[in-house]
Design an enzyme around this catalytic site. Structure first.
Site: not given
Ligand code: 3PY
Ligand code: MG
Length: 261
Positions: A173, A46, A147, A71
């Site tokens: 999420d 993200h 998530e 990530r």
């Protein structure tokens, strides 16, 4: 090979403060890496960060004692291997909803005979050391993100996959997968799932982490027993700091940003 001090902290059941980098800049990565965090996570999912930018950010972080993590944008083996080759000392892989995905993630992080990681780590050898290959399987941290409701339903099977060092919860999420709204502190079913995930992982000796909205939330999660927490992302912290200064200068009352990321 340089020791993974974050892994040492987590193995000793201590807590670790992680910074979250969403801004595609080696300079901002260098700034946050110099703030006293135990680790800095470069977020290609993200965050606004591509591989070439992640490389320079990992270089910036590795001028400090903070452990560089990444990530990946997904949990595919190819990107995980490239980030480790670029010197990430661990990955936090998103949306690990099934034991099959968890197996793939672990395998991508471990050289044979344990896993299927391909050899050729230019920055692993520079940052980690010439004996990187001999020790990487022990030093590299594998975090899987739990998530979704599906991941919670599959939790026992996922946590049974050998080689998982830590679980990291994505509360936003998780919340929306239970039909709730965004936010880092969901209540109701998703809130209960957070404690279930933490407890089941901790009972198996797996480190536990969760994305937090700010330092107060980090402190709350540590009290609940979580080991690795981060106060939002650099983008959120920058925005909040700027808004707060604008409001102070213009005499407005402070409004807290409630956005999840
Ligand atoms: C989530 O809350 O889902 C996250 O992945 C945090 O970035
Ligand atoms: Mg998420």
């Amino acid at each position: 090979m340089r020791k993974n001090t974050l892994k040492q902290l987590l193995k000793a059941n201590k807590t670790a403060l992680n910074a979250w980098a969403a801004i595609p800049s080696s300079f901002s990565a260098e700034i946050i890496a110099n703030c006293g965090f135990d680790a800095v996570t470069i977020d290609l999912q993200h965050g606004m960060i591509d591989f070439a930018q992640a490389l320079t950010m990992l270089q910036a972080v590795s001028t400090t004692n903070a452990i560089p993590l990444a990530r990946p944008s997904g949990s595919e083996a190819v990107q995980i291997m490239r980030l480790l080759d670029a010197g990430a000392y661990g990955v936090i892989c998103p949306q690990v909803d099934t034991p099959e995905i968890a197996k793939m993630v672990v395998s991508a992080c471990r050289y044979p005979p344990v896993g299927t990681r391909s050899f050729g780590p230019p920055r692993g050898l520079l940052y980690g050391g010439a004996d990187y290959f001999q020790h990487a399987n022990d030093e590299i941290l594998v975090f899987i993100m739990i998530e979704s409701k599906q991941a919670v339903e599959n939790l026992d099977e996922i946590l049974s996959v050998p080689g998982i060092d830590g679980v990291f919860i994505g509360p936003n999420d998780l919340s929306i997968s239970y039909g709730g709204g965004i936010g880092n502190d969901p209540q109701g079913e998703a809130g209960e799932a957070i404690e279930t995930i933490r407890k089941k992982a901790a009972d198996r000796g797996i480190a536990t982490g969760i994305y937090c909205g700010d330092g107060d939330m980090c402190a709350m999660r540590i009290k609940q027993g979580f080991q690795m927490v981060n106060p939002a992302s650099d983008a959120v912290l920058l925005k909040n700091a700027c808004v707060s200064q604008v409001q102070k200068a213009s005499g407005e009352t402070l409004k807290k940003d409630t956005a999840g990321y």
